[in-house]
Motif scaffolding. Structure first.
Motif, PDB file in Angstrom:
ATOM      1  N   UNK A   1       0.794  -1.223   0.000  1.00 51.12           N
ATOM      2  CA  UNK A   1       0.000   0.000   0.000  1.00 51.12           C
ATOM      3  C   UNK A   1       0.825   1.272   0.000  1.00 51.12           C
ATOM      4  N   UNK A   2       1.990   1.256   0.646  1.00 51.28           N
ATOM      5  CA  UNK A   2       2.820   2.468   0.669  1.00 51.28           C
ATOM      6  C   UNK A   2       3.464   2.737  -0.689  1.00 51.28           C
TER       7      UNK A   2
ATOM      8  N   UNK B   1      -0.700   9.863   2.768  1.00 58.57           N
ATOM      9  CA  UNK B   1      -0.300  10.016   4.164  1.00 58.57           C
ATOM     10  C   UNK B   1      -1.516  10.204   5.063  1.00 58.57           C
ATOM     11  N   UNK B   2      -2.459  11.033   4.624  1.00 59.03           N
ATOM     12  CA  UNK B   2      -3.656  11.283   5.432  1.00 59.03           C
ATOM     13  C   UNK B   2      -4.457  10.011   5.648  1.00 59.03           C
TER      14      UNK B   2
ATOM     15  N   UNK C   1      -4.509   8.481   9.471  1.00 57.24           N
ATOM     16  CA  UNK C   1      -5.813   8.545  10.152  1.00 57.24           C
ATOM     17  C   UNK C   1      -6.488   7.185  10.261  1.00 57.24           C
ATOM     18  N   UNK C   2      -6.155   6.262   9.341  1.00 55.10           N
ATOM     19  CA  UNK C   2      -6.806   4.946   9.269  1.00 55.10           C
ATOM     20  C   UNK C   2      -8.320   5.084   9.109  1.00 55.10           C
ATOM     21  N   UNK C   3      -8.775   6.199   8.536  1.00 53.44           N
ATOM     22  CA  UNK C   3     -10.213   6.430   8.429  1.00 53.44           C
ATOM     23  C   UNK C   3     -10.844   5.618   7.300  1.00 53.44           C
ATOM     24  N   UNK C   4     -12.154   5.568   7.319  1.00 61.00           N
ATOM     25  CA  UNK C   4     -12.900   4.816   6.318  1.00 61.00           C
ATOM     26  C   UNK C   4     -13.231   5.704   5.113  1.00 61.00           C
TER      27      UNK C   4
END
Length: 260
Positions: free
Chosen positions: A150-151, A164-165, A169-172
């Motif tokens: 993924x990186x 990076x965001x 954040x690991x957000x959905x």
């Protein structure tokens, strides 16, 4: 014993369906081994012209098996790192086979693509998101970093700052936002997701398999190469194309068309 994956090939389009719906298709060692063996076989099979990757049930892939993580942490501390290093090698083999698969690959994302599940989708050429699709780079929420490519893949899709965001954040990310930011390429209704992915894969694989494989091999490395190097790699690939039966047939068919 139920297989951790389901496979099918119809009219040249192969479907690999992750098949642990009771744990939202979280990937364990057995599933990883089956995926690797299947991709190795299909990559060399001329009857397979394209690949659709999807999940059984309500999720695409929830990532790594957290229960397995817990069990591995129970090993003596001096063994944890080396065990993890070996497992990383198998994970990287799986992702590399998807990324370098010499035919078009479409991830048909149904439901959650979390952690390693998001990485698997990103390793494909194209992402078709169902209306229920949700992506999350959830690694940091588990005290880990993205380890399935993924990186590498994510910044190339959405740009470095946004990558990076999403990682920090690991957000959905729901399907509509995924399309808007370039994380997904197309949307489809859940009910017709596999049919839409198959039709797209068939369209993408309609032309010369040899030329397609060679073009993909150069394109996949083009962002790391300079202009002259891309031209040089393209020249070598074109030399091979000149010798193929598909090229000869295409030239003959074009010249044989009626005038007017």
């Amino acid at each position: 014993m139920t297989s951790a994956i389901e496979t099918a090939v119809e009219d040249g389009i192969a479907t690999l369906r992750l098949n642990r719906p009771e744990v939202r298709n979280a990937m364990d060692d057995a599933m990883r081994a089956e995926v690797i063996a299947t991709l190795e076989g299909w990559a060399a099979d001329p009857a397979v012209r394209a690949l659709v990757l999807t999940g059984a049930g309500a999720a695409f892939c929830a990532g790594g098996d957290v229960r397995g993580m817990q069990q591995r942490l129970a090993a003596p501390p001096e063994e944890v790192a080396m065990n993890g290093w070996r497992r990383q090698g198998r994970t990287h083999r799986c992702v590399a086979l998807l990324h370098t698969f010499p035919k078009p690959t479409v991830a048909a994302v149904n439901g959650a693509a979390a952690g390693l599940g998001a990485d698997l989708a990103l390793a494909c050429d194209f992402i078709l998101a169902g209306e229920s699709a949700m992506f999350t780079m959830s690694f940091l929420a588990r005290g880990l970093i993205p380890d399935g490519g993924g990186m590498y893949f994510l910044p190339r899709r959405v740009g470095l700052a946004r990558a990076k965001e999403l990682v920090f954040s690991a957000r959905r990310v729901q399907a509509a936002e995924a399309l808007a930011i370039g994380l997904a390429d197309r949307l489809a209704p859940d009910a017709g997701l596999h049919a839409a992915a198959t039709a797209w894969a068939r369209e993408l694989s309609a032309h010369s398999p040899a030329a397609l494989a060679l073009a993909k091999s150069v394109l996949d490395r083009s962002l790391e190469m300079g202009f002259e190097e891309v031209l040089a790699e393209g020249s070598k690939a074109q030399a091979i194309c000149y010798t193929t039966a598909e090229h000869r047939a295409a030239v003959a068919a074009f010249l044989g068309k009626p005038k007017g």
